[in-house]
Every structure is written in C-alpha cells, then in structure tokens.
Design a protein around this motif. Structure first.
Motif, PDB file in Angstrom:
ATOM      1  N   SER A  95      39.070  48.250  43.253  1.00  0.00           N
ATOM      2  CA  SER A  95      39.924  48.481  42.084  1.00  0.00           C
ATOM      3  C   SER A  95      40.969  47.388  41.917  1.00  0.00           C
ATOM      4  CB  SER A  95      40.604  49.846  42.187  1.00  0.00           C
ATOM      5  OG  SER A  95      41.393  49.920  43.362  1.00  0.00           O
ATOM      6  N   TRP A  96      41.508  46.871  43.036  1.00  0.00           N
ATOM      7  CA  TRP A  96      42.535  45.835  42.903  1.00  0.00           C
ATOM      8  C   TRP A  96      41.950  44.558  42.324  1.00  0.00           C
ATOM      9  CZ3 TRP A  96      41.637  41.357  45.497  1.00  0.00           C
ATOM     10  CH2 TRP A  96      40.825  41.397  46.644  1.00  0.00           C
ATOM     11  N   PHE A  97      40.658  44.290  42.610  1.00  0.00           N
ATOM     12  CA  PHE A  97      40.030  43.105  42.037  1.00  0.00           C
ATOM     13  C   PHE A  97      39.814  43.298  40.538  1.00  0.00           C
ATOM     14  CE2 PHE A  97      36.996  39.888  41.049  1.00  0.00           C
ATOM     15  CZ  PHE A  97      37.203  38.874  41.972  1.00  0.00           C
ATOM     16  N   THR A  98      39.440  44.510  40.158  1.00  0.00           N
ATOM     17  CA  THR A  98      39.285  44.813  38.733  1.00  0.00           C
ATOM     18  C   THR A  98      40.607  44.632  38.001  1.00  0.00           C
ATOM     19  OG1 THR A  98      37.539  46.409  39.279  1.00  0.00           O
ATOM     20  CG2 THR A  98      38.514  46.556  37.079  1.00  0.00           C
ATOM     21  N   ASN A  99      41.711  45.027  38.649  1.00  0.00           N
ATOM     22  CA  ASN A  99      43.029  44.828  38.057  1.00  0.00           C
ATOM     23  C   ASN A  99      43.340  43.338  37.897  1.00  0.00           C
ATOM     24  OD1 ASN A  99      43.700  47.557  37.802  1.00  0.00           O
ATOM     25  ND2 ASN A  99      44.359  47.682  39.940  1.00  0.00           N
ATOM     26  N   LEU A 100      42.949  42.544  38.898  1.00  0.00           N
ATOM     27  CA  LEU A 100      43.123  41.095  38.806  1.00  0.00           C
ATOM     28  C   LEU A 100      42.358  40.540  37.610  1.00  0.00           C
ATOM     29  CD1 LEU A 100      43.901  38.283  39.815  1.00  0.00           C
ATOM     30  CD2 LEU A 100      42.016  38.419  41.453  1.00  0.00           C
ATOM     31  N   TRP A 101      41.140  41.021  37.439  1.00  0.00           N
ATOM     32  CA  TRP A 101      40.318  40.545  36.331  1.00  0.00           C
ATOM     33  C   TRP A 101      40.954  40.883  34.989  1.00  0.00           C
ATOM     34  CZ3 TRP A 101      36.972  37.101  35.167  1.00  0.00           C
ATOM     35  CH2 TRP A 101      36.175  37.213  34.024  1.00  0.00           C
ATOM     36  N   ARG A 102      41.512  42.077  34.886  1.00  0.00           N
ATOM     37  CA  ARG A 102      42.176  42.453  33.640  1.00  0.00           C
ATOM     38  C   ARG A 102      43.339  41.513  33.333  1.00  0.00           C
ATOM     39  NH1 ARG A 102      42.395  47.961  35.662  1.00  0.00           N
ATOM     40  NH2 ARG A 102      40.544  49.132  35.029  1.00  0.00           N
ATOM     41  N   MET A 103      44.008  41.060  34.361  1.00  0.00           N
ATOM     42  CA  MET A 103      45.159  40.186  34.167  1.00  0.00           C
ATOM     43  C   MET A 103      44.757  38.788  33.730  1.00  0.00           C
ATOM     44  SD  MET A 103      47.420  41.336  37.473  1.00  0.00           S
ATOM     45  CE  MET A 103      48.760  40.197  37.159  1.00  0.00           C
ATOM     46  N   ILE A 104      43.669  38.270  34.292  1.00  0.00           N
ATOM     47  CA  ILE A 104      43.320  36.879  34.007  1.00  0.00           C
ATOM     48  C   ILE A 104      42.324  36.723  32.863  1.00  0.00           C
ATOM     49  CG2 ILE A 104      43.766  36.239  36.402  1.00  0.00           C
ATOM     50  CD1 ILE A 104      40.749  35.959  36.805  1.00  0.00           C
ATOM     51  N   SER A 105      41.559  37.771  32.557  1.00  0.00           N
ATOM     52  CA  SER A 105      40.488  37.621  31.570  1.00  0.00           C
ATOM     53  C   SER A 105      40.966  37.205  30.187  1.00  0.00           C
ATOM     54  CB  SER A 105      39.638  38.890  31.483  1.00  0.00           C
ATOM     55  OG  SER A 105      40.421  40.006  31.119  1.00  0.00           O
ATOM     56  N   PRO A 106      42.161  37.615  29.727  1.00  0.00           N
ATOM     57  CA  PRO A 106      42.590  37.134  28.406  1.00  0.00           C
ATOM     58  C   PRO A 106      42.798  35.627  28.337  1.00  0.00           C
ATOM     59  CG  PRO A 106      43.830  39.087  29.042  1.00  0.00           C
ATOM     60  CD  PRO A 106      43.078  38.640  30.253  1.00  0.00           C
ATOM     61  N   HIS A 107      42.923  34.994  29.498  1.00  0.00           N
ATOM     62  CA  HIS A 107      43.178  33.558  29.545  1.00  0.00           C
ATOM     63  C   HIS A 107      41.889  32.743  29.724  1.00  0.00           C
ATOM     64  CE1 HIS A 107      47.543  34.299  30.021  1.00  0.00           C
ATOM     65  NE2 HIS A 107      47.109  35.388  30.635  1.00  0.00           N
ATOM     66  N   ILE A 108      40.756  33.425  29.712  1.00  0.00           N
ATOM     67  CA  ILE A 108      39.485  32.745  29.951  1.00  0.00           C
ATOM     68  C   ILE A 108      38.762  32.515  28.632  1.00  0.00           C
ATOM     69  CG2 ILE A 108      37.238  32.934  31.096  1.00  0.00           C
ATOM     70  CD1 ILE A 108      38.562  34.592  33.234  1.00  0.00           C
ATOM     71  N   ASP A 109      38.208  31.340  28.498  1.00  0.00           N
ATOM     72  CA  ASP A 109      37.466  31.000  27.293  1.00  0.00           C
ATOM     73  C   ASP A 109      36.314  31.992  27.104  1.00  0.00           C
ATOM     74  OD1 ASP A 109      35.040  29.407  26.004  1.00  0.00           O
ATOM     75  OD2 ASP A 109      36.878  28.415  25.365  1.00  0.00           O
ATOM     76  N   PRO A 110      36.097  32.476  25.875  1.00  0.00           N
ATOM     77  CA  PRO A 110      35.024  33.461  25.645  1.00  0.00           C
ATOM     78  C   PRO A 110      33.651  32.986  26.096  1.00  0.00           C
ATOM     79  CG  PRO A 110      36.480  33.359  23.749  1.00  0.00           C
ATOM     80  CD  PRO A 110      36.908  32.243  24.660  1.00  0.00           C
ATOM     81  N   ALA A 111      33.367  31.691  25.932  1.00  0.00           N
ATOM     82  CA  ALA A 111      32.062  31.171  26.347  1.00  0.00           C
ATOM     83  C   ALA A 111      31.896  31.235  27.856  1.00  0.00           C
ATOM     84  CB  ALA A 111      31.901  29.735  25.857  1.00  0.00           C
ATOM     85  N   THR A 112      32.998  31.152  28.577  1.00  0.00           N
ATOM     86  CA  THR A 112      32.969  31.263  30.027  1.00  0.00           C
ATOM     87  C   THR A 112      32.919  32.729  30.453  1.00  0.00           C
ATOM     88  OG1 THR A 112      34.182  29.200  30.303  1.00  0.00           O
ATOM     89  CG2 THR A 112      34.255  30.746  32.135  1.00  0.00           C
ATOM     90  N   LYS A 113      33.698  33.556  29.763  1.00  0.00           N
ATOM     91  CA  LYS A 113      33.812  34.958  30.137  1.00  0.00           C
ATOM     92  C   LYS A 113      32.456  35.667  30.106  1.00  0.00           C
ATOM     93  CE  LYS A 113      37.372  36.916  28.352  1.00  0.00           C
ATOM     94  NZ  LYS A 113      38.301  37.669  27.465  1.00  0.00           N
ATOM     95  N   VAL A 114      31.594  35.268  29.164  1.00  0.00           N
ATOM     96  CA  VAL A 114      30.308  35.930  29.036  1.00  0.00           C
ATOM     97  C   VAL A 114      29.417  35.674  30.249  1.00  0.00           C
ATOM     98  CG1 VAL A 114      29.081  34.063  27.852  1.00  0.00           C
ATOM     99  CG2 VAL A 114      28.485  36.451  27.371  1.00  0.00           C
ATOM    100  N   LYS A 115      29.723  34.643  31.022  1.00  0.00           N
ATOM    101  CA  LYS A 115      28.930  34.333  32.215  1.00  0.00           C
ATOM    102  C   LYS A 115      29.319  35.193  33.415  1.00  0.00           C
ATOM    103  CE  LYS A 115      28.418  29.345  31.248  1.00  0.00           C
ATOM    104  NZ  LYS A 115      28.616  28.011  31.843  1.00  0.00           N
ATOM    105  N   ILE A 116      30.455  35.871  33.334  1.00  0.00           N
ATOM    106  CA  ILE A 116      31.015  36.552  34.493  1.00  0.00           C
ATOM    107  C   ILE A 116      30.943  38.061  34.311  1.00  0.00           C
ATOM    108  CG2 ILE A 116      33.056  36.799  35.950  1.00  0.00           C
ATOM    109  CD1 ILE A 116      33.988  34.076  34.823  1.00  0.00           C
ATOM    110  N   SER A 117      30.375  38.744  35.289  1.00  0.00           N
ATOM    111  CA  SER A 117      30.318  40.204  35.268  1.00  0.00           C
ATOM    112  C   SER A 117      31.021  40.741  36.502  1.00  0.00           C
ATOM    113  CB  SER A 117      28.865  40.693  35.241  1.00  0.00           C
ATOM    114  OG  SER A 117      28.235  40.335  34.021  1.00  0.00           O
ATOM    115  N   ILE A 118      32.096  41.511  36.283  1.00  0.00           N
ATOM    116  CA  ILE A 118      32.816  42.163  37.371  1.00  0.00           C
ATOM    117  C   ILE A 118      32.327  43.603  37.431  1.00  0.00           C
ATOM    118  CG2 ILE A 118      35.079  42.667  38.351  1.00  0.00           C
ATOM    119  CD1 ILE A 118      34.653  39.715  37.875  1.00  0.00           C
TER     120      ILE A 118
END
Length: 344
Positions: free
Chosen positions: A207-230
């Motif tokens: 859960s703490w990693f999921t929280n980290l992802w929520r914090m950083i994901s708005p700063h990630i380029d959409p084309a990059t974000k689509v490559k990453i699955s948490i």
C-alpha cells in the motif's frame, strides 16, 4: 517527456525514480543540434536518445555524456571481460531473464524483496558498490549486444515487491546504502540506455508503494505512464495480456514449470560468463584502483532537498507508521516531486 533548458546541463538527481520522466513543459526551444557538437568524435546521435528526449539539444548532451562514460569505463569491452562479481550479485539479488512476451520482447524479472541487501552492502566478498553497478551494466550490454541486437529493441520488466518493506528504504539498518545502490544502478540504466523499456509491471505492490505512485504519477508524461502498471496481488490478468502464461514462471501464476533462474536465456548467460572466465579479457580497473563509494553519494544531501524519493519516503514512512508499519520517518520534510521516469 521533459526537455531540459538548453542553457545549462541537466541537474544531477539521486532519486531512485529520477531520470525517468516528467510532464513538465520545456522552457526554451531546444530543437537545434548545438553548434559545437563534435560530429567527428561522437558521430550520429543514437536514435533512442533523440526519441527519449524529444529534443536534439538534450539528446546531444546525453549522447556525449554516454559516449564519454563508455570510453572512461571501457564499456565496449565489458561484455568481453571476466565477470568476478557475477555469481555474487546473482546469489544475493534475484534478477533473471525469462523467455519472451507475446510481442517478442524479452522478459526481465527482479525480486528486490528477496534480496540479501545486508550481504550486498557490507561487501563481505570484497566487491565494491561500483562493482555491483558495473554488473548491471554487463547484464544490459549482454541483453542488447548478444541476446537481442535490434537497434531499437525493448524489454518487458517485472518488479516483484514481495517482501519489500518501507524499512528497506527508510529507517532500516542498511536503508541509506540500499537507496544509494538502487539510485546508482537505476541512474546508469536511465542515463545511458534510454528507450529500452516496452513495459514495466510492478507487482505485489504494498500500500505504501501505491501511495508513492499516486504522489508521483501526476508528474509523469502520459506516454510514459501508459507503460507502467502498479499492481497488487491480483496482477495476473493484466500480466497475461502481455505475456502468455506458458512463458510465465509458476511463481508468478503462469504455467511454465522451468525453475526460476533456469530459463534458456539464463542458462546461456551463465555459459557465456563461464567462457569469459577462460577466454575473456581481464576486468577493467578504474584509475585509483576502483571506487568504494556509490557514485551518487556525494549528491545525496543536495538531492534530499530537491523533492527526490528520499523526501517522498518521509511522507510514506509516516503513512506506513499510521497503518501499523514499523518504519520511522526521516527528519527532512518532503518537497513536491518534480521529475520521474524521463526517457523511459
């Protein structure tokens, strides 16, 4: 993905996530190759560097840095040299190439939660942090120079978070040096091997990693974000859409009974390394006899004030403590994260 200002080089960051990407807009036009680019020395810029930056100016700077790094560290001969660190790292940190995805990309698994970071960090067999980082460069060189030589080939990565604890990154006995080791290896991959990832699955994420992802994901380029699955524990459906279950180890819910670490690719890699022991060149030794410190350690304090994962980990450590975790929050407050997953 962000293009950095043309007037100055990219600011060094030691975040384990830094260098992967940002949705931040570039401040100035950086679409022209620098006038002082030495074509004779550096040749044509590798297309992956151009695609990874979307900017000729930044691509040129990164390409020059990579060419210089390869020359200074004899990287062209790395895959032809003996690998005294190979068995040590393999036995203490599970990481394996295991067959291919549906689209033909090779699959690379890492299980950091099952690693013996204590042994890696204390270097009981005399291997330095720089040796461990160099091992990862060797694996990467092998993948792209021996296993899959297509110039723009990509890979599917699966990071299994089983056993990963917040204390591994914040508050544990080896937390600081573990972070530095992760930063050093990831920085090398991100800076010098851009555009090599086709997909990244982070599975069994706590859960703490999921929280980290929520914090950083708005700063990630959409084309990059689509490559990453948490993904948590119910990751199999999405993973199997990308990789046929017949090629997924049973440890990850697939039907492939090949023992993990015994895939044809891993067997071939071990045979390759064994042959180097007899016929390979002597390992490269940097001037001064080799570094005993992590390449990023000097910048660690500076990076902590830049909103890197050290700061983010403070907030997550607090969350973990509130949720019953044992991690202690670090003393410095987190600043908003600025750049993650560039060139991914």
């Amino acid at each position: 993905m962000a293009a950095l200002e043309a007037s100055k080089p990219a600011k060094k960051s030691s975040s384990i996530f830094s260098g992967f990407g940002s949705s931040k807009k570039k401040a100035v036009d950086d679409s022209v190759l620098p006038a002082d680019y030495d074509q004779e020395k550096y040749g044509e810029i590798n297309v992956r560097f151009i695609k990874g930056t979307k900017s000729l100016g930044e691509a040129a700077r990164r390409w020059i840095a990579t060419c210089d790094w390869r020359e200074q560290n004899d990287i062209d001969n790395l895959r032809l040299s003996k690998q005294p660190c190979f068995n040590f790292v393999k036995s203490n940190y599970p990481h394996y190439i295991h067959k291919q995805a549906r689209n033909g990309m090779y699959c690379y698994y890492e299980r950091p939660g099952l690693a013996d970071f204590g042994n890696l960090i204390t270097n009981q067999e005399g291997h330095t942090p720089a040796d461990i980082v160099r091992h990862y460069s060797f694996i990467t060189e092998y993948i792209w120079e021996v296993l899959d030589t297509e110039p723009e080939a990509k890979m599917v990565s699966i990071w299994d978070c089983t056993g990963v604890k917040m204390s591994d990154l914040s508050g544990g006995p080896y937390a600081s040096r573990t972070r530095n080791l992760m930063k050093a290896t990831m920085a090398t991959m991100q800076q010098h091997y851009p555009e090599r990832s086709g997909k990244l699955f982070i599975v069994n994420a706590p859960s703490w990693f999921t929280n980290l992802w929520r914090m950083i994901s708005p700063h990630i380029d959409p084309a990059t974000k689509v490559k990453i699955s948490i993904l948590g524990k119910n990751y199999h459906t999405e993973l199997f859409e990308f990789i046929d279950p017949a090629n997924v180890p049973v440890e990850f819910g697939g039907t492939d009974e090949t023992p993990f670490g015994e895939s044809p690719q891993e067997v071939a890699l071990r045979e390759y390394v064994a042959d180097l022991e007899t016929n390979g060149k002597e390992p490269f030794t940097p001037s001064g006899g080799g570094a005993n410190q992590f390449p990023e350690e000097e910048a660690a304090e500076e990076a902590a004030s830049e909103g890197d994962v050290d700061g983010v980990a403070d907030d997550l450590a607090k969350l973990a403590t509130e949720e019953g975790g044992a991690a202690e929050p670090a003393p410095k407050a987190a600043a908003p994260p600025q750049q993650y997953f560039a060139g991914y």
